[in-house]
Scaffold this active site. Structure first.
Site, PDB file in Angstrom:
ATOM      1  N   HIS A  26      25.017  28.693  -4.831  1.00  0.00           N
ATOM      2  CA  HIS A  26      24.955  29.820  -4.051  1.00  0.00           C
ATOM      3  C   HIS A  26      25.120  30.690  -5.031  1.00  0.00           C
ATOM      4  O   HIS A  26      26.280  31.627  -5.045  1.00  0.00           O
ATOM      5  CB  HIS A  26      26.340  29.969  -3.058  1.00  0.00           C
ATOM      6  CG  HIS A  26      26.083  28.465  -1.970  1.00  0.00           C
ATOM      7  ND1 HIS A  26      26.489  27.317  -2.303  1.00  0.00           N
ATOM      8  CD2 HIS A  26      26.081  28.729  -0.826  1.00  0.00           C
ATOM      9  CE1 HIS A  26      26.192  26.653  -1.175  1.00  0.00           C
ATOM     10  NE2 HIS A  26      26.009  27.465  -0.264  1.00  0.00           N
ATOM     11  N   HIS A  53      45.979  15.080  28.049  1.00  0.00           N
ATOM     12  CA  HIS A  53      47.340  15.330  27.158  1.00  0.00           C
ATOM     13  C   HIS A  53      47.643  14.038  26.627  1.00  0.00           C
ATOM     14  O   HIS A  53      48.539  13.450  26.072  1.00  0.00           O
ATOM     15  CB  HIS A  53      48.496  15.501  27.889  1.00  0.00           C
ATOM     16  CG  HIS A  53      48.325  17.295  27.731  1.00  0.00           C
ATOM     17  ND1 HIS A  53      47.423  18.176  28.343  1.00  0.00           N
ATOM     18  CD2 HIS A  53      49.219  18.170  27.425  1.00  0.00           C
ATOM     19  CE1 HIS A  53      47.353  19.266  28.483  1.00  0.00           C
ATOM     20  NE2 HIS A  53      48.764  19.420  27.757  1.00  0.00           N
ATOM     21  N   HIS A  66      21.481  33.433  -0.528  1.00  0.00           N
ATOM     22  CA  HIS A  66      22.607  32.920  -0.243  1.00  0.00           C
ATOM     23  C   HIS A  66      23.073  31.641  -0.793  1.00  0.00           C
ATOM     24  O   HIS A  66      23.961  31.313  -1.682  1.00  0.00           O
ATOM     25  CB  HIS A  66      22.888  32.955   1.212  1.00  0.00           C
ATOM     26  CG  HIS A  66      24.165  32.105   1.647  1.00  0.00           C
ATOM     27  ND1 HIS A  66      25.630  32.845   1.517  1.00  0.00           N
ATOM     28  CD2 HIS A  66      24.645  31.092   2.042  1.00  0.00           C
ATOM     29  CE1 HIS A  66      26.509  32.012   2.120  1.00  0.00           C
ATOM     30  NE2 HIS A  66      25.917  30.838   2.397  1.00  0.00           N
ATOM     31  N   GLU A  78      47.254  25.493  16.393  1.00  0.00           N
ATOM     32  CA  GLU A  78      47.519  24.221  15.552  1.00  0.00           C
ATOM     33  C   GLU A  78      46.844  24.172  14.598  1.00  0.00           C
ATOM     34  O   GLU A  78      47.169  23.468  13.394  1.00  0.00           O
ATOM     35  CB  GLU A  78      47.147  23.146  16.743  1.00  0.00           C
ATOM     36  CG  GLU A  78      48.046  22.757  17.884  1.00  0.00           C
ATOM     37  CD  GLU A  78      47.874  23.352  19.149  1.00  0.00           C
ATOM     38  OE1 GLU A  78      48.250  23.246  20.033  1.00  0.00           O
ATOM     39  OE2 GLU A  78      46.915  24.599  19.078  1.00  0.00           O
TER      40      GLU A  78
END
Length: 647
Positions: free
Chosen positions: A24, A464, A257, A402
């Site tokens: 890159h 869950h 890029h 999280e």
């Protein structure tokens, strides 16, 4: 001199990418000036002592720009040679993205965008806590900055926003982000997918936002960093407007890029910048300049710090000894932890919470918290909450973040001096998986406390109730997964996690109470699997289980005994640790040609290496009270005994 040095950085990167035919170059050409200013004027590092605990940290969050980092680290005196640069992206010392523990001078493995900047939040948090713990008015043991280079892509990742939001909330003022703002990403202009007002957004999150309109203006970059360092209440992001692939015929486009510019384009660029050096050739004056302004300056700063540390040792001997203990490997004495009587019942999540409390008294560098679930996970640090007002608090309120929580934990451990745990519902390990994977790659000892481990969660229902998560975590190389059967195995799991040097550990815990078993042994848990209940005379078969299913297997054994079927029960809290044992031990626990039924309230895929008979779950869960759920899936002692008989 500055211009020659910056061009040396640019062409070392471009030439390495061209030789590899991969890489890159855009960020190398656009961001070299800001890194040059950072390294030569601000970054306090000593490449000859890369583990100096009070060094500044630099994180290349835009890890695809590794050629830029390798080039500047080469000039700075790290163990990155010209031959290493020539070998870029090959098997060797300069991989395609920076790897901690692999290349000298790399602070973290910043592969996926957003991870590096999130790690940096953890490093800044660690510095702030340790400074509050050990610094004295006249002596500063921890007084360093964490710098980041990120790009537009980093700031589009959700994990970045989670982490930066928390950093702003906590006022981590020694965190300084250099934002390579070139308005280009791989698919084209950032405007195709992104139109946020950076200044308003980051100021709303509690950050200072500074703007440098010209990425070639070294003086403005320097002034912005100085201003950032003076800010004591909030972290700073310095938006530096650059041109990706600056100087090439394809500058300012996505074409530069992620692909080499080629030899002809590099030749034209050399002519345009009047840089006469051949590929991988650097003027001695550039090396001398970097030696003076990076290496020697860093040595002077460290030498001054060493003198302060010597005074600290003399004047604050107890604190000094405690500091040294923070950087030593603990050996956990199980006798310091709570004791449990045989037959008593307790949820292993509750046991874990009490173990954390006990450990925190002895190991005052144990720090962590949960993603807004502390009341449920019991994964709570000591000494109150870590806040702007209480930097000594060891409980971190990560909020409902999280992914960031796991990434921040990585940064805290990488900083050094702290033992770090984080907690959440097991099913939400899905959100944490990218950072857990990186911790495993880096071989760093983060501890993950996961509760609500099976369909026994009950009423919350399928969203869950974990099914495939155990298989997921067990499939990650170098991660040790421990699913303890009772209170004693839970204590032993924590001992293993605390004593880890080179792997993260996931401890998987129950919501429901389970009986405490007399025959749990540390030696057995440490080996991953062991006989928790032997056959009495002849071995008719084995029930192999983990977690709460061990006590279920023991009850099924009693039913089978009444039918004159002599069963061995094996507890296997950790497949990973069991697989590390010698073949003779493994064969003694699970003999060949013996009927084995593996039992786990989860996907059966983990167990087929040991037996073709697995009592598992191949569907998602259901919403109902605990006992109804267990009946629905057939996890009763009688069902299990019947299942074994049918084999």
């Amino acid at each position: 001199m500055n211009n020659n040095a910056i061009n040396a950085i640019r062409f070392l990167g471009v030439d390495a990418i061209n030789k590899a035919n991969s890489g890159h170059p855009g960020i190398v050409l656009g961001a070299a000036p800001m890194l040059h200013v950072l390294y030569t004027k601000h970054l306090n590092i000593n490449p000859k002592d890369d583990k100096w605990i009070n060094r500044d940290r630099f994180i290349l969050s835009a890890g695809h720009g590794s050629a830029l980092l390798y080039a500047i680290n080469h000039l700075s005196g790290f163990k990155v040679s010209i031959e290493d640069l020539k070998n870029f992206r090959q098997i060797g010392n300069t991989p395609g993205h920076p790897e901690y523990g692999h290349t000298h001078g790399i602070e973290t493995t910043s592969g996926p965008l957003g991870q590096g900047i999130s790690n940096a939040v953890g490093m800044a948090l660690a510095e702030t806590h340790l400074a509050a713990k050990f610094n004295k008015p006249e002596l500063s043991i921890f007084d360093h900055y964490t710098y980041v280079l990120c790009g537009d892509g980093d700031l589009q990742e959700g994990v970045t926003m989670e982490s930066m939001s928390l950093a702003g909330h906590l006022g981590l003022s020694k965190l300084i982000v250099l934002y390579d703002s070139n308005d280009i990403q791989l698919d084209g202009k950032t405007s195709l997918a992104y139109s946020d007002n950076a200044k308003k957004k980051f100021e709303a999150m509690g950050w200072q936002h500074l703007l440098v309109t010209d990425g070639e203006d070294l003086e403005s970059i320097d002034k912005a960093i100085k201003k950032a360092k003076k800010e004591t209440d909030k972290p700073t992001i310095i938006e530096v407007k650059t041109i990706i692939g600056r100087g090439t015929s394809i500058e300012g486009t996505s074409k530069v890029h992620g692909a080499p510019i080629g030899l002809e384009e590099a030749k034209k660029l050399r002519e345009k910048l009047q840089y006469k050096n051949e590929p991988f050739e650097v003027d001695q004056e550039v090396y001398d300049f970097y030696k003076k302004n990076v290496l020697n300056r860093g040595k002077r700063v460290q030498s001054k710090w060493n003198k302060e540390l010597a005074l600290y040792k003399e004047q604050y001997h107890n604190e000094y000894e405690q500091l040294m203990n923070y950087y030593s490997q603990p050996e956990v004495d199980l006798s310091l932890l709570p004791t449990y009587e045989k037959g008593s019942k307790e949820a292993t999540r509750n046991v874990s919470g009490k173990v954390i409390e006990s450990l925190s008294k002895t190991y005052t560098n144990l720090i962590g918290g949960s993603a807004d679930l502390t009341a449920s996970t019991k994964a709570k640090g000591a000494d109150g909450d870590f806040t702007k007002e209480n930097r000594l608090g060891r409980n971190i309120n990560f909020g409902v973040r999280e992914h960031a929580m796991a990434s921040i934990a990585n940064g805290m451990v990488l900083h050094g001096g702290l033992k770090v745990f984080v907690g959440g519902f097991f099913v939400f390990s899905d959100y944490m998986k990218p950072a857990i994977r990186l911790a495993s790659i880096m071989q760093i000892p983060v501890t993950y406390v996961f509760t609500h481990d099976t369909v026994a969660v009950g009423e919350d229902g399928p969203t869950h109730e974990p099914i495939e998560q155990l298989v997921m975590l067990r499939s990650i190389p170098n991660l040790v997964v421990l699913r303890p059967a009772d209170a004693n195995e839970t204590k032993m799991a924590w001992k293993i996690a605390m004593e880890s040097k080179d792997h993260p550990t996931a401890i998987i815990l129950t919501r429901q109470s389970v009986p405490n078993l007399e025959t749990s042994t540390y030696e057995g848990v440490n080996k991953g699997g062991y006989i928790i209940s032997k056959e009495e005379q002849k071995l008719d078969g084995i029930l192999l289980a983990s977690g709460s299913e061990v006590s279920l297997a023991l009850k099924a054994k009693e039913i089978l005994k009444q039918k004159n079927i002599d069963i061995r029960v094996v507890s296997m809290p950790s497949i990973e640790l069991f697989e590390k044992q010698e073949k003779a031990y493994k064969d003694s626990i699970l003999p060949k040609e013996v009927k084995i039924l593996a039992v786990e309230m989860a996907s059966p895929l983990s167990w087929y290496k040991y037996t073709q008979h697995v009592y598992g779950i191949n569907t998602f869960g259901v919403s109902a009270p605990l006992e109804k759920v267990l009946e629905h899936f057939g996890y009763t002692p009688q069902d299990l005994a019947d299942g074994f008989i049918k084999l």
